[in-house]
Motif scaffolding. Structure first.
Motif, PDB file in Angstrom:
ATOM      1  N   SER A  57       0.842  -1.204   0.000  1.00 17.95           N
ATOM      2  CA  SER A  57       0.000   0.000   0.000  1.00 17.95           C
ATOM      3  C   SER A  57       0.875   1.252   0.000  1.00 17.95           C
ATOM      4  N   SER A  58       1.927   1.236   0.810  1.00 10.71           N
ATOM      5  CA  SER A  58       2.852   2.373   0.857  1.00 10.71           C
ATOM      6  C   SER A  58       3.576   2.549  -0.475  1.00 10.71           C
ATOM      7  N   TYR A  59       3.988   1.421  -1.053  1.00  8.42           N
ATOM      8  CA  TYR A  59       4.701   1.462  -2.331  1.00  8.42           C
ATOM      9  C   TYR A  59       3.788   1.971  -3.449  1.00  8.42           C
ATOM     10  N   MET A  60       2.516   1.590  -3.417  1.00  3.62           N
ATOM     11  CA  MET A  60       1.565   2.058  -4.420  1.00  3.62           C
ATOM     12  C   MET A  60       1.386   3.570  -4.327  1.00  3.62           C
ATOM     13  N   ILE A  61       1.276   4.088  -3.121  1.00  5.41           N
ATOM     14  CA  ILE A  61       1.120   5.532  -2.934  1.00  5.41           C
ATOM     15  C   ILE A  61       2.321   6.270  -3.515  1.00  5.41           C
ATOM     16  N   TYR A  62       3.517   5.766  -3.213  1.00 10.55           N
ATOM     17  CA  TYR A  62       4.734   6.387  -3.733  1.00 10.55           C
ATOM     18  C   TYR A  62       4.753   6.372  -5.258  1.00 10.55           C
ATOM     19  N   ASN A  63       4.519   5.221  -5.850  1.00  8.12           N
ATOM     20  CA  ASN A  63       4.594   5.092  -7.306  1.00  8.12           C
ATOM     21  C   ASN A  63       3.545   5.913  -8.030  1.00  8.12           C
ATOM     22  N   VAL A  64       2.313   5.819  -7.573  1.00 10.37           N
ATOM     23  CA  VAL A  64       1.213   6.515  -8.251  1.00 10.37           C
ATOM     24  C   VAL A  64       1.408   8.029  -8.205  1.00 10.37           C
ATOM     25  N   LEU A  66       4.255   9.833  -7.623  1.00 14.36           N
ATOM     26  CA  LEU A  66       5.432  10.307  -8.351  1.00 14.36           C
ATOM     27  C   LEU A  66       5.252  10.172  -9.860  1.00 14.36           C
ATOM     28  N   TYR A  67       4.512   9.156 -10.291  1.00 21.08           N
ATOM     29  CA  TYR A  67       4.331   8.929 -11.732  1.00 21.08           C
ATOM     30  C   TYR A  67       3.331   9.904 -12.354  1.00 21.08           C
ATOM     31  N   PHE A  68       2.285  10.274 -11.588  1.00 20.90           N
ATOM     32  CA  PHE A  68       1.214  11.083 -12.171  1.00 20.90           C
ATOM     33  C   PHE A  68       1.246  12.562 -11.765  1.00 20.90           C
ATOM     34  N   SER A  69       1.864  12.889 -10.637  1.00 17.52           N
ATOM     35  CA  SER A  69       1.815  14.270 -10.147  1.00 17.52           C
ATOM     36  C   SER A  69       2.945  15.116 -10.733  1.00 17.52           C
ATOM     37  N   SER A  70       2.575  16.140 -11.488  1.00 17.71           N
ATOM     38  CA  SER A  70       3.577  17.030 -12.087  1.00 17.71           C
ATOM     39  C   SER A  70       4.278  17.875 -11.022  1.00 17.71           C
ATOM     40  N   SER A  71       3.565  18.233  -9.946  1.00 15.00           N
ATOM     41  CA  SER A  71       4.173  19.043  -8.899  1.00 15.00           C
ATOM     42  C   SER A  71       5.231  18.251  -8.130  1.00 15.00           C
ATOM     43  N   VAL A  72       4.977  16.977  -7.884  1.00 11.34           N
ATOM     44  CA  VAL A  72       5.949  16.133  -7.207  1.00 11.34           C
ATOM     45  C   VAL A  72       7.149  15.883  -8.116  1.00 11.34           C
ATOM     46  N   GLN A  84      17.290  14.860 -14.970  1.00 12.05           N
ATOM     47  CA  GLN A  84      17.121  13.497 -14.475  1.00 12.05           C
ATOM     48  C   GLN A  84      15.738  12.950 -14.820  1.00 12.05           C
ATOM     49  N   MET A  85      15.717  11.664 -15.198  1.00  8.51           N
ATOM     50  CA  MET A  85      14.452  10.993 -15.469  1.00  8.51           C
ATOM     51  C   MET A  85      13.749  10.630 -14.168  1.00  8.51           C
ATOM     52  N   ILE A  86      12.434  10.629 -14.208  1.00 11.95           N
ATOM     53  CA  ILE A  86      11.657  10.178 -13.054  1.00 11.95           C
ATOM     54  C   ILE A  86      11.890   8.675 -12.893  1.00 11.95           C
ATOM     55  N   PRO A  87      12.271   8.216 -11.701  1.00  8.89           N
ATOM     56  CA  PRO A  87      12.669   6.814 -11.512  1.00  8.89           C
ATOM     57  C   PRO A  87      11.517   5.840 -11.319  1.00  8.89           C
ATOM     58  N   VAL A  88      10.313   6.221 -11.690  1.00  9.40           N
ATOM     59  CA  VAL A  88       9.159   5.334 -11.586  1.00  9.40           C
ATOM     60  C   VAL A  88       8.604   5.109 -12.988  1.00  9.40           C
ATOM     61  N   ALA A  89       8.460   3.845 -13.373  1.00 13.03           N
ATOM     62  CA  ALA A  89       7.947   3.489 -14.689  1.00 13.03           C
ATOM     63  C   ALA A  89       6.494   3.024 -14.576  1.00 13.03           C
ATOM     64  N   ALA A  90       5.845   2.905 -15.725  1.00 11.35           N
ATOM     65  CA  ALA A  90       4.443   2.478 -15.744  1.00 11.35           C
ATOM     66  C   ALA A  90       4.283   1.094 -15.120  1.00 11.35           C
ATOM     67  N   TRP A 148       5.634  17.709  -0.815  1.00 12.94           N
ATOM     68  CA  TRP A 148       5.044  16.496  -1.369  1.00 12.94           C
ATOM     69  C   TRP A 148       6.086  15.425  -1.654  1.00 12.94           C
ATOM     70  N   LEU A 149       7.245  15.827  -2.133  1.00 11.99           N
ATOM     71  CA  LEU A 149       8.297  14.847  -2.386  1.00 11.99           C
ATOM     72  C   LEU A 149       8.754  14.201  -1.080  1.00 11.99           C
ATOM     73  N   TRP A 150       8.860  15.008  -0.034  1.00  7.59           N
ATOM     74  CA  TRP A 150       9.222  14.472   1.280  1.00  7.59           C
ATOM     75  C   TRP A 150       8.173  13.480   1.757  1.00  7.59           C
ATOM     76  N   LEU A 151       6.905  13.797   1.515  1.00  7.91           N
ATOM     77  CA  LEU A 151       5.821  12.938   1.979  1.00  7.91           C
ATOM     78  C   LEU A 151       5.862  11.573   1.302  1.00  7.91           C
ATOM     79  N   ILE A 152       6.011  11.564  -0.025  1.00  7.54           N
ATOM     80  CA  ILE A 152       6.027  10.255  -0.683  1.00  7.54           C
ATOM     81  C   ILE A 152       7.325   9.510  -0.356  1.00  7.54           C
ATOM     82  N   SER A 153       8.376  10.259   0.000  1.00 10.58           N
ATOM     83  CA  SER A 153       9.601   9.603   0.446  1.00 10.58           C
ATOM     84  C   SER A 153       9.370   8.885   1.774  1.00 10.58           C
ATOM     85  N   VAL A 154       8.487   9.442   2.594  1.00 14.55           N
ATOM     86  CA  VAL A 154       8.109   8.784   3.847  1.00 14.55           C
ATOM     87  C   VAL A 154       7.451   7.444   3.543  1.00 14.55           C
TER      88      VAL A 154
END
Length: 272
Positions: A57-64, A66-72, A84-90, A148-154
């Motif tokens: 569940s935590s991993y899904m929150i991080y991936n979703v 970072l992959y979809f949010s332009s602000s993050v 740098q490329m975003i390190p999360v793929a589809a 937001w980046l800090w939050l998904i890093s959590v």
């Protein structure tokens, strides 16, 4: 925006990513099918399942996010560099979403199939509650600071911690029972394939970009592969080397006092 320099590496990156997705996704089904056929979850450690659900569940929150949010994504590039490329793929998003659904279904099986007196340990329930309460506090802090980046890093840190923690109860149960009966080795073999190909996918991106930011910029994904591979090897050794002869035999009844209560069941109740 970063771009690929090599078409071959990009193709290999995509292939490895989707091989990891398929392997990891299919890895959930052997245990689900085994539970269904046996109409029993005896031998499957319940703590492993609930910790696994917290992890995915935590991993899904991080991936979703970072992959979809332009602000993050903007905050990520501000921290690690605009090139740098975003390190999360589809495939990361697809896998983590699928993993949450299948792990939740396995948890559902625990409540409907024979489990004897196996149970969730109080220690594990406390850990899960503390984790999600801490995450809730971090959400309020992030809203106030727009971090937001800090939050998904959590959440990424949570998934790494749960990845390390979740395997321990099952490893210990196998050790105490001297058996892997009730725990699917097919799950482990596919998980190992997923871990290796996932690590290979990250390597392709790093080679193309001539940068290791892909690894330490998404340390959660890096540790996910390494930790999974480490414990998969332990399970494989347990299944094929340490306890192969006892897998299909009835286990001797032992004193229930030999198993610490935090691992969720008595020895005699875990045997097949």
């Amino acid at each position: 925006m970063a771009e690929w320099h090599s078409i071959q590496l990009k193709v290999l990156y995509e292939v490895l990513g989707w091989v990891a997705f398929v392997a990891w996704s299919i890895s959930f089904y052997p245990q689900v099918i085994m539970n269904f056929r046996r109409k029993s979850v005896v031998g499957l450690n319940f703590d492993f399942v609930i910790l696994n659900l917290t992890k995915h569940s935590s991993y899904m929150i991080y991936n979703v996010v970072l992959y979809f949010s332009s602000s993050v994504q903007a905050q990520y590039r501000h921290k690690f560099g605009s090139n740098q490329m975003i390190p999360v793929a589809a495939n990361d998003v697809a896998f983590s979403t699928h993993a949450v659904l299948l792990t939740a279904f396995t948890l559902f099986q625990i409540f409907i199939y024979e489990r004897r007196t196996q149970r969730f340990s109080k220690v594990t329930i406390a850990i899960v509650c503390v984790v999600w309460l801490s995450a809730a506090v971090c959400v309020f802090v992030a809203i106030h600071r727009h971090s937001w980046l800090w939050l998904i890093s959590v959440f990424n840190t949570i998934q790494v911690t749960m990845t390390v923690t979740k395997y321990v109860p099952q490893v210990y149960m196998n050790f105490r029972l001297k058996s892997t009966d009730g725990f699917s080795i097919g799950n482990i073999l596919l998980d190992l394939l997923g871990g290796v190909t996932n690590y290979g996918q990250m390597a392709m991106q790093s080679i193309d970009q001539k940068s290791w930011v892909n690894f330490y910029g998404n340390i959660g994904k890096t540790l996910l592969s390494l930790v999974s591979i480490f414990f998969d090897i332990i399970f494989i050794i347990q299944h094929y080397v340490l306890y192969p002869a006892k897998k299909k035999q009835n286990l001797p009844i032992q004193s229930s006092s030999e198993v610490p209560p935090q691992f969720g069941c008595k020895i005699e109740d875990c045997k097949e």
